[in-house]
Every structure is written in structure tokens, then in C-alpha cells.
Design a protein around this motif. Structure first.
Motif, PDB file in Angstrom:
ATOM      1  N   GLN A   1       0.812  -1.114  -0.103  1.00  0.00           N
ATOM      2  CA  GLN A   1      -0.027   0.032   0.016  1.00  0.00           C
ATOM      3  C   GLN A   1       0.720   1.215   0.005  1.00  0.00           C
ATOM      4  N   ILE A   2       2.021   1.188   0.573  1.00  0.00           N
ATOM      5  CA  ILE A   2       2.943   2.272   0.544  1.00  0.00           C
ATOM      6  C   ILE A   2       3.263   2.964  -0.737  1.00  0.00           C
ATOM      7  N   GLY A   3       3.395   2.172  -1.793  1.00  0.00           N
ATOM      8  CA  GLY A   3       3.592   2.873  -3.003  1.00  0.00           C
ATOM      9  C   GLY A   3       2.372   3.393  -3.681  1.00  0.00           C
ATOM     10  N   VAL A   4       1.251   3.113  -3.240  1.00  0.00           N
ATOM     11  CA  VAL A   4      -0.065   3.670  -3.900  1.00  0.00           C
ATOM     12  C   VAL A   4      -0.142   5.114  -3.034  1.00  0.00           C
ATOM     13  N   LYS A   5       0.450   5.368  -1.940  1.00  0.00           N
ATOM     14  CA  LYS A   5       0.262   6.565  -1.340  1.00  0.00           C
ATOM     15  C   LYS A   5       1.354   7.658  -2.105  1.00  0.00           C
ATOM     16  N   ASN A   6       2.715   6.929  -2.265  1.00  0.00           N
ATOM     17  CA  ASN A   6       3.561   7.802  -2.930  1.00  0.00           C
ATOM     18  C   ASN A   6       4.320   6.920  -4.173  1.00  0.00           C
ATOM     19  N   PRO A   7       3.981   7.125  -5.515  1.00  0.00           N
ATOM     20  CA  PRO A   7       4.595   6.234  -6.398  1.00  0.00           C
ATOM     21  C   PRO A   7       6.171   6.515  -6.447  1.00  0.00           C
ATOM     22  N   ALA A   8       6.494   7.455  -5.853  1.00  0.00           N
ATOM     23  CA  ALA A   8       7.971   7.617  -6.213  1.00  0.00           C
ATOM     24  C   ALA A   8       8.916   6.977  -5.036  1.00  0.00           C
ATOM     25  N   ARG A   9       8.079   6.096  -4.075  1.00  0.00           N
ATOM     26  CA  ARG A   9       8.872   5.299  -3.119  1.00  0.00           C
ATOM     27  C   ARG A   9       7.882   3.869  -2.706  1.00  0.00           C
ATOM     28  N   THR A  10       8.049   3.287  -3.928  1.00  0.00           N
ATOM     29  CA  THR A  10       7.548   2.008  -3.987  1.00  0.00           C
ATOM     30  C   THR A  10       8.204   1.186  -3.148  1.00  0.00           C
ATOM     31  N   PHE A  11       7.527   0.337  -2.123  1.00  0.00           N
ATOM     32  CA  PHE A  11       7.995  -0.861  -1.374  1.00  0.00           C
ATOM     33  C   PHE A  11       7.723  -2.112  -1.734  1.00  0.00           C
ATOM     34  N   GLU A  12       8.227  -3.182  -1.471  1.00  0.00           N
ATOM     35  CA  GLU A  12       7.872  -4.559  -1.759  1.00  0.00           C
ATOM     36  C   GLU A  12       8.578  -5.317  -0.715  1.00  0.00           C
ATOM     37  N   PRO A  13       7.904  -6.484  -0.473  1.00  0.00           N
ATOM     38  CA  PRO A  13       8.380  -7.545   0.384  1.00  0.00           C
ATOM     39  C   PRO A  13       9.566  -8.041   0.187  1.00  0.00           C
ATOM     40  N   LYS A  14      10.513  -8.013   1.406  1.00  0.00           N
ATOM     41  CA  LYS A  14      11.715  -8.445   1.184  1.00  0.00           C
ATOM     42  C   LYS A  14      12.179  -9.851   1.872  1.00  0.00           C
ATOM     43  N   VAL A  15      11.820  -9.914   3.193  1.00  0.00           N
ATOM     44  CA  VAL A  15      12.314 -10.875   4.131  1.00  0.00           C
ATOM     45  C   VAL A  15      11.212 -11.368   4.735  1.00  0.00           C
ATOM     46  N   LEU A  16      10.549 -12.708   4.474  1.00  0.00           N
ATOM     47  CA  LEU A  16       9.229 -13.210   5.359  1.00  0.00           C
ATOM     48  C   LEU A  16       9.626 -13.518   6.758  1.00  0.00           C
ATOM     49  N   ILE A  17       8.854 -12.956   7.689  1.00  0.00           N
ATOM     50  CA  ILE A  17       9.162 -13.086   9.064  1.00  0.00           C
ATOM     51  C   ILE A  17       8.307 -14.368   9.392  1.00  0.00           C
ATOM     52  N   ARG A  18       7.049 -14.341   9.178  1.00  0.00           N
ATOM     53  CA  ARG A  18       6.309 -15.411   9.341  1.00  0.00           C
ATOM     54  C   ARG A  18       4.810 -15.350   8.951  1.00  0.00           C
ATOM     55  N   THR A  19       4.086 -16.381   8.555  1.00  0.00           N
ATOM     56  CA  THR A  19       2.712 -16.360   8.184  1.00  0.00           C
ATOM     57  C   THR A  19       1.960 -16.678   9.397  1.00  0.00           C
ATOM     58  N   PHE A  20       0.951 -15.647   9.856  1.00  0.00           N
ATOM     59  CA  PHE A  20       0.036 -15.817  11.189  1.00  0.00           C
ATOM     60  C   PHE A  20      -1.272 -16.042  10.749  1.00  0.00           C
ATOM     61  N   ASP A  21      -1.756 -16.829  11.396  1.00  0.00           N
ATOM     62  CA  ASP A  21      -3.326 -16.978  11.722  1.00  0.00           C
ATOM     63  C   ASP A  21      -3.930 -15.608  12.228  1.00  0.00           C
ATOM     64  N   LEU A  22      -5.178 -15.003  11.842  1.00  0.00           N
ATOM     65  CA  LEU A  22      -5.620 -14.110  12.372  1.00  0.00           C
ATOM     66  C   LEU A  22      -6.756 -14.453  12.878  1.00  0.00           C
ATOM     67  N   ALA A  23      -7.150 -14.472  14.220  1.00  0.00           N
ATOM     68  CA  ALA A  23      -8.453 -14.480  14.990  1.00  0.00           C
ATOM     69  C   ALA A  23      -9.156 -13.600  15.878  1.00  0.00           C
ATOM     70  N   ILE A  24     -10.158 -13.733  16.242  1.00  0.00           N
ATOM     71  CA  ILE A  24     -10.744 -13.097  17.197  1.00  0.00           C
ATOM     72  C   ILE A  24     -10.326 -13.219  18.515  1.00  0.00           C
ATOM     73  N   GLY A  25     -10.084 -12.023  19.023  1.00  0.00           N
ATOM     74  CA  GLY A  25      -9.704 -12.147  20.534  1.00  0.00           C
ATOM     75  C   GLY A  25     -10.860 -11.868  21.477  1.00  0.00           C
ATOM     76  N   VAL A  26     -10.702 -12.876  22.510  1.00  0.00           N
ATOM     77  CA  VAL A  26     -11.791 -12.725  23.870  1.00  0.00           C
ATOM     78  C   VAL A  26     -10.948 -12.839  25.010  1.00  0.00           C
ATOM     79  N   ARG A  27     -11.547 -12.195  26.107  1.00  0.00           N
ATOM     80  CA  ARG A  27     -10.930 -12.057  27.205  1.00  0.00           C
ATOM     81  C   ARG A  27     -10.903 -13.410  27.978  1.00  0.00           C
TER      82      ARG A  27
END
Length: 264
Positions: A197-223
């Protein structure tokens, strides 16, 4: 005298058990359904998961997920604005009932809150300007990496002490992205979607993924201590993964489908 004392103790114990049973049945799911409203903590400054549209109305994949949940349960929806660092405190202090806000499942978080099953996925990466040569962790030494305080990326990179990474922490994703757009940072640690999304805001500064940290599951949080609510939410997630509605929402905003194993 002894018999009277034992009898009184038995009566007191019975009352305590009865009160404990009553308290056990009064839980958050009951409170939500009785109020006919659900308060959901969602960050509205992390497009495309949460943001404001041209009419200043909430939109994004997490927003539409929350709206679908409230609709299916027949409840009024109240968004509780949050950041990465305040999501969990919001439910711990009863400011919100649940979290739907790119909340990835980690062992550390599972110690303080409960999670539902996954409703989406997040690829966590270090992204940099396209012109930056970075194919691995060693290439990131000496480079300042912007990260949102309290996020999984912050935790993961902080714990990588042997890699000698330099971090610049920002209060939320919006200010982190602004830093990248304006040239204050050439690398960021966040989701692959936000990097793109960064390059969409400023086409002169286009970013791209370089190094994978991890793939996470997204879940709903409950107390902690709300098993009936977790069960109810799990049923809802299973239904809407199976009927394709959660995949449609994800694809609409992220441009890709949920992992096949999640949809099957």
C-alpha cells in the motif's frame, strides 16, 4: 453445639455453591445478547483491513467481518477505535467485548487472552524500497526498520537479538506508513498487504516485501474465561468460511484468496 456449628457451616457452603453456580452462568455472551449490542475493537488506520472511506465511514476487511458478525447475530455494532498496542487492554478493561483487528495468534498473547479459530491470515514481512538490496536478514544489518509498537512484528524483531537489527518504533501503523511514504524510513516490518500500500500513497517510493518473518493466523480475541462466547464465534467463523463469505471479504480488500486449507 458442635452439631449446630456443622449445620450452619453446611448451609453457608450450600449458599456459596449456589452463588458460584449463578455467577458461572452470567457470562459475556449473555451480556452481549441482553444488551443487543457488540463492542468490537478495530484499528481504523491500517488499510486495507481497517480505514475510513471518502464519506468518513469505516471500511476494510476487518470492518466488513465485524459488520457481518453483528448482522448474523442480530446485534447493533459499536466500533471501539484501537491501535496495535491497545487492542488487548481494551478487552481486559471491558472497553470492548472482542477484538477483530489483524490480531495474529501467538503463544505470548494466548497467555493473557483467548482466541477463536482463524478467520483470515497475515503474511508478516520486512518490506523495503524496491531499490534496497535485501534478500535475507544479513542484508538488513545497519538499516533502520520502522515498526508499530506492540505488534507481533515488534515482538519478533526485538527477540532477534543475534541479528543486530535497528528498530524505529511508531505508535501505530498509520504513522509508520507515513514515515515510509515521507522518506523517514526505507524499511518497515508489517503485513505484506500494508507494504504494497505504501507505493499507492507515494509512487515515487514503492516498497516491496523483502524478508518473510512469518505467516500468522488471524483470529478474534476474547478475554480469558468466556468459553461460550468463543464457541459461538467459532461456529460463526466455520459457517462463513464454508459458505465463502469471509473469503469474499478478504479477496475484495487484499486482492488474494485465503489459504486453501483455511477455506476447505
Amino acid at each position: 453445639m458442635m452439631k449446630r456449628s456443622l449445620s450452619a457451616a453446611a448451609i453457608a457452603m450450600s449458599c456459596m455453591v449456589a452463588l458460584g453456580t449463578t455467577a458461572a452462568h452470567a457470562d459475556l455472551l449473555d451480556d452481549i445478547m441482553k444488551a443487543k449490542k457488540i463492542r468490537i475493537a478495530t484499528d481504523l488506520a491500517i488499510p486495507p483491513s481497517g480505514m475510513m472511506d471518502a464519506n468518513l465511514k469505516p471500511t476494510g476487511s476487518d470492518v466488513e467481518t465485524a459488520q457481518l458478525l453483528a448482522k448474523d447475530l442480530g446485534l447493533e455494532l459499536e466500533f471501539v477505535q484501537t491501535t496495535g498496542a491497545t487492542r488487548i487492554p481494551n478487552i481486559q478493561t471491558n472497553k470492548a467485548d472482542i477484538i477483530i483487528s489483524t490480531l495474529s495468534v501467538t503463544p505470548e498473547r494466548a497467555k493473557v487472552i483467548d482466541f477463536t479459530k482463524a478467520y483470515a491470515a497475515l503474511q508478516s514481512v520486512v518490506g523495503c524500497l524496491k531499490t534496497v538490496e535485501a534478500k535475507g536478514w544479513d542484508d538488513l544489518k545497519g538499516k533502520t526498520i520502522a515498526v508499530s509498537r506492540g505488534t507481533t512484528q515488534d515482538t519478533e524483531l526485538t527477540n532477534m537479538k543475534d541479528r543486530n537489527l535497528t528498530l524505529a518504533r511508531f505508535d501505530d501503523d498509520a504513522t509508520m506508513v507515513t514515515a515510509a511514504v515521507s522518506g523517514q524510513a526505507d524499511c518497515v516490518a508489517t503485513s505484506a498487504t500494508i507494504v504494497n500500500q505504501i507505493g499507492v500513497k507515494n509512487p515515487a517510493r514503492t516498497f516491496e516485501p523483502k524478508v518473510l518473518i512469518r505467516t500468522f493466523d488471524l483470529a478474534i480475541g476474547v478475554r480469558k474465561g468466556e468459553p461460550r462466547l468463543v464457541e459461538k464465534l467459532n461456529e460463526w467463523i466455520s459457517t462463513n468460511l464454508k459458505n465463502g463469505k469471509l473469503n469474499e471479504i478478504y479477496k475484495k480488500f487484499h486482492g488474494s484468496e485465503l489459504p486453501q486449507e483455511m477455506r476447505s
